[in-house]
Design a protein around this motif. Structure first.
Motif, PDB file in Angstrom:
ATOM      1  N   GLY A   1       0.850  -1.180   0.000  1.00  0.00           N
ATOM      2  CA  GLY A   1       0.000   0.000   0.000  1.00  0.00           C
ATOM      3  C   GLY A   1       0.887   1.231   0.000  1.00  0.00           C
ATOM      4  O   GLY A   1       2.043   1.190   0.421  1.00  0.00           O
ATOM      5  N   GLU A   2       0.351   2.331  -0.499  1.00  0.00           N
ATOM      6  CA  GLU A   2       1.118   3.571  -0.573  1.00  0.00           C
ATOM      7  C   GLU A   2       0.831   4.427   0.648  1.00  0.00           C
ATOM      8  O   GLU A   2      -0.301   4.851   0.873  1.00  0.00           O
ATOM      9  CB  GLU A   2       0.774   4.313  -1.862  1.00  0.00           C
ATOM     10  N   ALA A   3       1.867   4.675   1.441  1.00  0.00           N
ATOM     11  CA  ALA A   3       1.701   5.456   2.670  1.00  0.00           C
ATOM     12  C   ALA A   3       1.688   6.951   2.380  1.00  0.00           C
ATOM     13  O   ALA A   3       2.374   7.438   1.476  1.00  0.00           O
ATOM     14  CB  ALA A   3       2.810   5.137   3.651  1.00  0.00           C
ATOM     15  N   LYS A   4       0.897   7.649   3.178  1.00  0.00           N
ATOM     16  CA  LYS A   4       0.909   9.110   3.191  1.00  0.00           C
ATOM     17  C   LYS A   4       1.892   9.583   4.254  1.00  0.00           C
ATOM     18  O   LYS A   4       2.569  10.584   4.089  1.00  0.00           O
ATOM     19  CB  LYS A   4      -0.499   9.627   3.468  1.00  0.00           C
ATOM     20  N   SER A   5       1.969   8.817   5.365  1.00  0.00           N
ATOM     21  CA  SER A   5       2.919   9.152   6.425  1.00  0.00           C
ATOM     22  C   SER A   5       3.276   7.904   7.223  1.00  0.00           C
ATOM     23  O   SER A   5       2.496   6.957   7.316  1.00  0.00           O
ATOM     24  CB  SER A   5       2.348  10.213   7.361  1.00  0.00           C
TER      25      SER A   5
ATOM     26  N   LEU B   1      -2.160   5.370   5.270  1.00  0.00           N
ATOM     27  CA  LEU B   1      -2.143   5.135   3.826  1.00  0.00           C
ATOM     28  C   LEU B   1      -2.795   6.294   3.078  1.00  0.00           C
ATOM     29  O   LEU B   1      -3.669   6.968   3.603  1.00  0.00           O
ATOM     30  CB  LEU B   1      -2.850   3.818   3.500  1.00  0.00           C
ATOM     31  N   ALA B   2      -2.356   6.466   1.839  1.00  0.00           N
ATOM     32  CA  ALA B   2      -2.886   7.541   0.985  1.00  0.00           C
ATOM     33  C   ALA B   2      -4.323   7.228   0.570  1.00  0.00           C
ATOM     34  O   ALA B   2      -4.762   6.116   0.547  1.00  0.00           O
ATOM     35  CB  ALA B   2      -2.011   7.708  -0.250  1.00  0.00           C
TER      36      ALA B   2
ATOM     37  N   ASP C   1      11.495   8.397   7.496  1.00  0.00           N
ATOM     38  CA  ASP C   1      11.714   8.382   6.053  1.00  0.00           C
ATOM     39  C   ASP C   1      11.178   7.080   5.474  1.00  0.00           C
ATOM     40  O   ASP C   1      11.381   6.007   6.050  1.00  0.00           O
ATOM     41  CB  ASP C   1      13.202   8.493   5.722  1.00  0.00           C
ATOM     42  N   PHE C   2      10.489   7.179   4.348  1.00  0.00           N
ATOM     43  CA  PHE C   2       9.969   5.995   3.675  1.00  0.00           C
ATOM     44  C   PHE C   2       9.980   6.213   2.176  1.00  0.00           C
ATOM     45  O   PHE C   2      10.062   7.343   1.697  1.00  0.00           O
ATOM     46  CB  PHE C   2       8.562   5.636   4.175  1.00  0.00           C
ATOM     47  N   LYS C   3       9.909   5.113   1.445  1.00  0.00           N
ATOM     48  CA  LYS C   3       9.863   5.153  -0.017  1.00  0.00           C
ATOM     49  C   LYS C   3       8.602   4.432  -0.458  1.00  0.00           C
ATOM     50  O   LYS C   3       8.212   3.427   0.137  1.00  0.00           O
ATOM     51  CB  LYS C   3      11.069   4.445  -0.631  1.00  0.00           C
ATOM     52  N   VAL C   4       7.994   4.932  -1.529  1.00  0.00           N
ATOM     53  CA  VAL C   4       6.860   4.266  -2.143  1.00  0.00           C
ATOM     54  C   VAL C   4       7.277   3.889  -3.557  1.00  0.00           C
ATOM     55  O   VAL C   4       7.746   4.732  -4.321  1.00  0.00           O
ATOM     56  CB  VAL C   4       5.604   5.171  -2.176  1.00  0.00           C
ATOM     57  N   CYS C   5       7.142   2.608  -3.878  1.00  0.00           N
ATOM     58  CA  CYS C   5       7.510   2.126  -5.205  1.00  0.00           C
ATOM     59  C   CYS C   5       6.648   0.913  -5.531  1.00  0.00           C
ATOM     60  O   CYS C   5       6.511   0.003  -4.704  1.00  0.00           O
ATOM     61  CB  CYS C   5       8.996   1.761  -5.233  1.00  0.00           C
TER      62      CYS C   5
ATOM     63  N   THR D   1       8.199   1.215   1.893  1.00  0.00           N
ATOM     64  CA  THR D   1       9.333   0.604   2.576  1.00  0.00           C
ATOM     65  C   THR D   1       9.970   1.616   3.522  1.00  0.00           C
ATOM     66  O   THR D   1      10.169   2.766   3.147  1.00  0.00           O
ATOM     67  CB  THR D   1      10.388   0.119   1.557  1.00  0.00           C
ATOM     68  N   PHE D   2      10.272   1.167   4.751  1.00  0.00           N
ATOM     69  CA  PHE D   2      11.009   2.005   5.697  1.00  0.00           C
ATOM     70  C   PHE D   2      11.940   1.130   6.523  1.00  0.00           C
ATOM     71  O   PHE D   2      11.785  -0.085   6.581  1.00  0.00           O
ATOM     72  CB  PHE D   2      10.076   2.839   6.579  1.00  0.00           C
ATOM     73  N   ASN D   3      12.930   1.768   7.152  1.00  0.00           N
ATOM     74  CA  ASN D   3      13.968   1.046   7.868  1.00  0.00           C
ATOM     75  C   ASN D   3      13.711   1.014   9.367  1.00  0.00           C
ATOM     76  O   ASN D   3      13.248   1.985   9.947  1.00  0.00           O
ATOM     77  CB  ASN D   3      15.329   1.700   7.597  1.00  0.00           C
TER      78      ASN D   3
END
Length: 106
Positions: free
Chosen positions: A64-68, A105-106, A77-81, A86-88
């Motif tokens: 899913g695509e996160a908004k925050s 989620l967005a 920090d996160f990446k959407v692909c 994905t976050f660490n």
């Protein structure tokens, strides 16, 4: 070793907070594995197994695509692909305490 019930576990839990938000908790690692060294009594097929290493950093992937994404109210920090986020999870933070990430989620 694991044949004697020795192992380490890391519990991961997801709790819904609504239609588009949830908490993802990564609990501290519990247990350990001291390894197993060959001895004079070992069978030739018994492997020499090293001890478990220290806690490491790792990435979490959420479909899913996160908004925050936040941790303790602070932005992470996160990446959407390709439709996933994905976050660490930082080694030092994971070693010290349970971590609850709030994901919206967005």
């Amino acid at each position: 070793d694991y044949m004697e019930g020795k192992m380490a576990t890391t519990k991961i839990e997801v709790k819904s907070k609504g239609e588009k938000s949830f908490d993802l908790t990564v609990y501290k690692r519990e247990g350990s594995f001291d390894g197993r060294q060959k001895t004079a009594e070992s069978l030739p097929s018994d492997p020499d197994i090293p001890a478990m290493g220290d806690v490491t950093s790792f990435d979490v992937a959420v479909f899913g695509e996160a908004k925050s994404v936040t941790l303790g109210g602070k932005a992470v920090d996160f990446k959407v692909c390709d439709g996933k986020t994905t976050f660490n999870v930082c080694r030092d933070a994971h070693r010290e305490s349970d971590l609850t990430f709030a994901v919206e989620l967005a």
